[in-house]
Scaffold this active site. Structure first.
Site, short mmCIF file in Angstrom:
data_model
loop_
_atom_site.label_atom_id
_atom_site.label_comp_id
_atom_site.label_asym_id
_atom_site.label_seq_id
_atom_site.Cartn_x
_atom_site.Cartn_y
_atom_site.Cartn_z
CG HIS A 29 -6.71 73.17 66.05
ND1 HIS A 29 -6.40 73.26 64.72
CD2 HIS A 29 -7.35 72.00 66.19
CE1 HIS A 29 -6.86 72.20 64.08
NE2 HIS A 29 -7.45 71.40 64.96
CG ASP A 45 -3.98 75.38 63.52
OD1 ASP A 45 -3.73 75.35 64.74
OD2 ASP A 45 -4.83 74.65 62.99
CB SER A 71 -6.47 68.45 63.38
OG SER A 71 -7.63 69.04 62.87
#
Length: 531
Positions: free
Chosen positions: A165, A195, A268
Site C-alpha cells: 500500500h 501487503d 508502514s
C-alpha cells in the site's frame, strides 16, 4: 531497565563487632540466600576478622552466574548495527481524472478501491481521514498523491522490502538511506493479499542489509521498530510482542504479529527487529482512533515475507494454490448441528463450479479437517495452508462428508484474481410478502424463490425477518435465499418446517441452514425453540 552489577569484587570488606557470633549453619544459610540474589558473601570470625566463605573457585562461579543473568541496559548496540539497513520511501502517484464526473463525486483520499478490505480496515483503524500510515494527497481525481513510508534492504545489491500500500500504483519511487543519500527505485512486484512489495534501488551495489529471521517470535519478546514516522526518518521505538496470529479483517491470509512498540504513520513497510538484530516482521498497520500510536500495531511475519518476496523477485507476482471453495469457520452451534465433538476445521459453504474441489466430489456442508495429514484448525488456517502451496501440487484432504470421514485427492489450481459477483436479488418486490408463509419459531416469513423476481429457481426467499427473533440475531435479512435446511434442499416453507421438526425430534439444539446472500453462500446454525 535497572542496571545490575556483574562484579562485586571491589566491595569493601565488612568487619563485624567482636561480640557477634555466628554458627556454621547460619553462615551456610546466609551464603545460600544471598548467593541466590547474585551477591558474593563474606563470613565473619569473632577472633580473626573477615573470612571469605567461598573458595576462590566458588567465588568465580558466582560472578559468572551473575554475568549470565545480567540484562542489557539499552538497545544502542543493536540499533547501531541494524539502523543503516532501514530506508525512507517516498512515492508520487499521478491521479487520472475519469472521463465522466463520477470520479469527482467521491472526495475520499484513500488510495484503495472503495469497499476493498484495505479501505475498510483503514477507515476503521487509520487516521481521521481513513488514510493508511504516511499516505497523503489531494482528493481523488484532483491531482497527484504523495506518500511516505519505510522499508529495508534485504541484499547488498539494492533489493528492499516495503508495503504494497506504500508503492501500489506509484509513478515515481525514491528512497533515502540512513546516511542521507537519495536514490531512485523501481517496483519489482507487489502482493496486495499480504501487503508486501519488493523494490530495487538503483545506483549502488554495497548497501547494508538486514536478515529476515528464521525463528517464530514469542509473546513477550523484545521488538524494535525502525522507520520514517511522519517523515522523521531513522526513528527507533521499542516494545514487546503482544500477540500473534492476529486477524484484522484484511483477508483470508491474515496472520499478523501484534506489537506495542510505538508505530505511527510513515512506519508502514519498516522492519520490526528482534534482539538478535534480525527482522521478525514488517510493520503494516496500526489501531488508531486518533491517528497516532496507541500501542497496538501489526506486522507481517518474516516467514510470510520470505515466501512472498521469493516469488516477487523471480516473476514479479505471487501464485497461490486454489481448491475452489467458499469456506467459513465451524462455530460451536455449527459443530453441534453436524454432530462434531470440537468446533474445528473449515466448513465448505459452496464449491465453485468446475473448481478442483467440485471435480473431486467435495460438496456443500463438507468439513475439511486436514491437509496432507496436518490438522486444519479453522477456515483461515486452511486458506493459508492451501495458499502457501504451488498451483499444480497434489494434496490429500481429509473431509467429513455427511457424518462420515473420507479422503479426497486433488490437484491444486491457481488462485484467480476475480471479484465476487453480487446477487441480482430484487428486494423491491414487496408483493412477494403476500405469497409468503411464516415460520414463527424462527421469526422468518418465506416464499418460494421462483415466485420472487431475481431470486432464481432454487430455495426459499426470506421476505421478512422478525427483528427480535433468533434468525435476526444470526444475521438473516430480507432477500436472503435459504437453499438447504439440515442438509436437505428446500423449495417452500413447508420443507423448512419439516426439516426443523426432524432436527427437533433428533434432540438437536440448533439446525444448520445454507444461505445465499450477496452472491455467496454460507452456513448458519439457528437455535431451535423447545416445544
Amino acid at each position: 531497565m535497572t542496571d545490575r552489577p556483574t562484579d562485586f569484587s571491589s566491595l569493601p570488606s565488612y568487619r563485624a563487632p567482636r561480640r557477634s557470633l555466628f554458627s556454621a549453619r547460619k553462615f551456610a544459610l546466609m551464603a545460600s540466600v544471598v548467593t541466590g540474589l547474585g551477591v558474593a558473601v563474606y563470613g565473619f570470625s569473632p577472633s580473626s576478622g573477615p573470612v571469605d566463605v567461598f573458595t576462590t573457585a566458588a567465588h568465580a562461579q558466582v560472578n559468572k552466574q551473575v554475568q549470565q543473568v545480567a540484562q542489557p541496559t539499552g538497545f544502542a548496540d543493536i540499533v547501531e548495527r541494524v539502523k543503516p539497513s532501514v530506508i525512507s520511501v517516498s512515492v508520487n502517484i499521478a491521479e487520472k481524472v475519469a472521463a465522466d464526473d463520477s470520479a469527482n463525486k467521491n472526495d475520499d483520499d484513500s488510495p484503495f478501491q472503495p469497499g476493498s478490505p484495505m479501505e475498510r480496515f483503514f477507515k476503521r483503524f487509520g487516521g481521521p481521514d481513513g488514510m493508511p500510515p504516511g499516505m497523503r494527497g489531494g482528493p481523488r481525481g484532483r491531482g497527484p498523491v504523495t506518500g511516505q513510508g519505510s522499508g529495508f534492504f534485504i541484499s547488498a545489491d539494492g533489493y528492499a522490502v516495503t508495503n504494497n500500500h506504500v508503492v501500489d500504483g506509484a509513478d515515481k519511487v525514491e528512497v533515502k538511506t540512513d546516511d542521507g543519500k537519495t536514490y531512485k527505485a523501481k517496483v519489482i512486484g507487489t502482493d496486495a493479499r499480504t501487503d508486501v512489495a519488493l523494490i530495487k534501488v538503483e545506483g549502488g551495489s554495497n548497501f547494508p542489509f538486514a536478515k529476515l529471521s528464521d525463528s517464530k517470535p514469542r509473546i513477550g519478546d523484545w521488538v524494535l521498530a525502525v522507520g520514517n514516522p511522519f517523515g522523521l526518518g531513522g526513528t527507533v521505538t521499542a516494545g514487546i510482542v503482544s500477540a500473534s496470529g492476529r486477524d484484522i479483517g484484511n483477508g483470508p491470509y491474515d496472520d499478523f504479529i501484534q506489537i506495542d512498540a510505538p508505530v505511527n504513520k510513515g512506519n508502514s513497510g519498516g522492519p520490526a527487529f528482534d534482539t538478535a538484530g534480525e527482522v521478525m516482521g514488517v510493520n503494516t498497520a496500526i489501531y488508531s482512533p486518533s491517528g497516532g500510536s496507541v500501542g497496538i500495531a501489526f506486522a507481517i511475519p518474516a516467514s510470510t515475507v520470505k515466501t512472498v518476496i521469493a516469488q516477487l523477485k523471480d516473476k514479479g507476482s505471487v501464485s497461490r494454490g486454489w481448491i475452489g471453495v467458499q469456506i467459513q469457520p465451524v462455530t460451536a452451534d455449527i459443530a453441534d448441528s453436524l454432530g462434531l465433538k470440537k468446533a474445528e476445521g473449515a466448513l465448505v459453504a459452496e464449491p465453485q463450479a468446475n473448481g478442483p474441489a467440485a471435480k473431486a466430489g467435495i460438496e456443500s456442508g463438507d468439513v475439511i479437517t486436514s491437509v496432507n495429514g496436518e490438522t486444519v484448525k479453522d477456515a483461515r488456517e486452511l486458506a493459508r495452508t492451501i495458499g502457501g502451496l504451488a498451483p499444480g501440487a497434489a494434496v490429500k484432504l481429509n473431509v467429513l462428508h455427511k457424518g462420515q470421514d473420507k479422503v479426497v485427492n486433488l490437484t491444486l489450481g491457481q488462485l484467480p484474481n476475480s471479484v465476487e459477483a453480487k446477487a441480482d436479488t430484487d428486494k423491491s418486490d414487496r408483493d412477494s410478502k403476500k405469497r409468503g408463509s411464516d415460520v414463527p419459531k424462527l421469526g422468518l416469513t418465506l416464499a418460494p424463490a421462483d415466485t420472487v423476481a431475481g431470486a432464481g429457481k432454487d430455495g426459499v426467499v426470506v421476505t421478512e425477518v422478525d427483528p427480535k427473533s433468533a434468525a435476526a440475531e444470526r444475521g438473516f435479512k430480507e432477500g436472503d435465499v435459504i437453499l438447504e435446511v439440515a442438509g436437505k434442499s428446500v423449495t417452500n416453507a413447508g420443507d423448512v418446517r419439516e426439516a426443523i421438526d426432524a432436527a427437533r425430534t433428533d434432540n438437536k439444539n440448533s439446525v444448520l441452514m445454507r444461505i445465499k446472500s450477496g452472491g455467496s453462500s454460507r452456513f448458519v446454525a439457528v437455535p431451535l425453540a423447545k416445544g
